[in-house]
Design an enzyme around this catalytic site. Structure first.
Site, PDB file in Angstrom:
ATOM      1  N   GLU A   1       1.126  -1.373   0.056  1.00 59.83           N
ATOM      2  CA  GLU A   1       0.145  -0.024  -0.213  1.00 59.83           C
ATOM      3  C   GLU A   1       1.122   0.965   0.056  1.00 59.83           C
ATOM      4  OE1 GLU A   1      -3.471  -0.286  -0.869  1.00 59.83           O
ATOM      5  OE2 GLU A   1      -4.742  -1.952  -0.450  1.00 59.83           O
TER       6      GLU A   1
ATOM      7  N   HIS B   1      -4.294  -9.555   2.039  1.00 60.65           N
ATOM      8  CA  HIS B   1      -4.650  -8.467   0.942  1.00 60.65           C
ATOM      9  C   HIS B   1      -3.673  -7.937   0.424  1.00 60.65           C
ATOM     10  CE1 HIS B   1      -6.981  -5.092  -0.425  1.00 60.65           C
ATOM     11  NE2 HIS B   1      -6.624  -4.271   0.256  1.00 60.65           N
TER      12      HIS B   1
END
Ligand code: GLY
Length: 367
Positions: free
Chosen positions: A188, A269
């Site tokens: 991220e 994720h």
């Protein structure tokens, strides 16, 4: 190594609403202050956390939070369920938390989303604090007020935009995080560079591998929070027809499909997002926007964090494509992608034909 002070930020959400992201040297001290402040007020404080956190910080729960009602869930995505939420509501009712009460979400993205939605819905809304303990939660999920749970039809399909009072970031909490979770959070971090800050991307390339004690980590996290705060300010509810909050989904259209088709839990994720960003880079390259060299730079940076850059098992392109078509971001049946015009400059586009999507899926190893 003790980090120097990192300057706080403000998330401005319009109409005079805002809240701080505070970079604290010791979250325990700040929690202690919350506990004493709340003891002096009429409302109760309740903590929502998971078993891993409880094991990693016994002193916190056995001393500081000893008298504080604490709701503990199993770590992992299955805790973002209707059932767990129902139990949490019952718990809050049982401890007689009233409208002056406050919740503390102490954990990663799962805890933040679950506790945030409980805060949004219990008594039609009580205040809550985000105390993120994972890198992903620090740079993304704790900021911007997205809260919610999963239902069998899909992830995050029930929830609310509901902002915390404050986000409290203590990077030392990352020291008890498994290395794979830290790396997943780095996906991220790389995403923020790619979507809006070439300088951040270059800094990540220049720095040696970041880790929880790295002296540059707080400033890197702060920069990600700053970008997120700006995106949220400009498009709080993701209604922008172009760009806006949807840009935060760079790599996520492919990534969500990978998570779903592989089976939740196979990839973290951030790992799925890492592969998704490679697919998004391929798409951007095939469209003629970024060069092969740019694609290599992205791959090399992700590999530095041991992140996957292709599928680890065979998945069918057909299944991935069907899953993308059902993504909740799809508008009127048209898949929206976040693509890169350049490194550090992303935009949303629906002008992507199915053959191109299939080629991108093949390039990451789908069959
Ligand atoms: N994590 C994406 C968003 O907050 O919009």
């Amino acid at each position: 190594m003790r980090h120097g002070h990192t300057q706080d930020l403000t998330v401005d959400i319009g109409e005079g609403r805002s809240y701080p992201i505070r970079f604290v040297q010791d979250a325990k001290e700040v929690l202690a202050k919350l506990v004493t402040d709340q003891a002096d007020s009429s409302g109760k404080l309740a903590v929502i956390t998971d078993m891993n956190l409880q094991l990693a910080h016994p002193e916190l729960f056995e001393q500081l939070l000893k008298e504080i009602p604490t709701f503990v869930v199993s770590p992992g995505e299955p805790s973002k369920s209707v059932q767990r939420l129902g139990e949490l509501w019952d718990f809050l009712a049982q401890i007689q938390l009233d409208r002056q009460g406050k919740l503390v979400a102490l954990g990663g993205g799962v805890i933040g989303d679950l506790a945030g939605f409980a805060a949004a819905s219990f008594l039609r809304g009580v205040a809550y604090y985000q105390v993120p303990t994972s890198l992903l939660a620090m740079v993304d999920s704790s900021i911007g007020g997205k809260t919610g749970i999963n239902i069998s039809a899909g992830k995050n399909l029930v929830g609310a935009f509901y902002h915390p009072e404050e986000v409290l970031i203590d990077t030392r909490l990352l020291e008890s995080l498994p290395a794979t979770e830290f790396s997943a959070g780095m996906a991220e971090v790389v995403k923020y560079g790619l979507l809006g800050d070439l300088g951040l991307f270059q800094k990540l390339e220049d720095l040696d591998r970041l880790h929880p004690q790295h002296p540059e980590l707080p400033s890197v996290i702060r920069r990600c929070c700053e970008i997120k705060a700006q995106v949220v300010r400009d498009d709080e509810r993701e209604t922008s027809s172009e760009g806006g909050r949807a840009l935060l989904n760079l790599g996520h259209t492919f990534g969500h499909a990978i998570e779903k088709v592989a089976g939740y839990g196979v990839y973290l994720h951030g790992e799925a997002v890492s592969i998704g960003m490679i697919a998004a880079a391929e798409l951007s390259h095939r469209k003629g926007w970024i060069s092969m060299d740019d694609c290599d730079r992205i791959r090399i940076l992700l590999e530095r964090y041991d992140l996957p850059v292709s599928l680890q098992e065979k998945l069918l392109a057909e299944d991935l494509l069907n899953s993308m078509k059902r993504d909740k971001k799809v508008r009127s049946g048209i898949i929206r992608f976040v693509a890169m015009r350049n490194l550090g400059d992303s935009f949303t586009t629906s002008d992507v034909d199915e053959i191109l999507i299939r080629n991108c899926l093949t390039s990451i190893g789908a069959v």
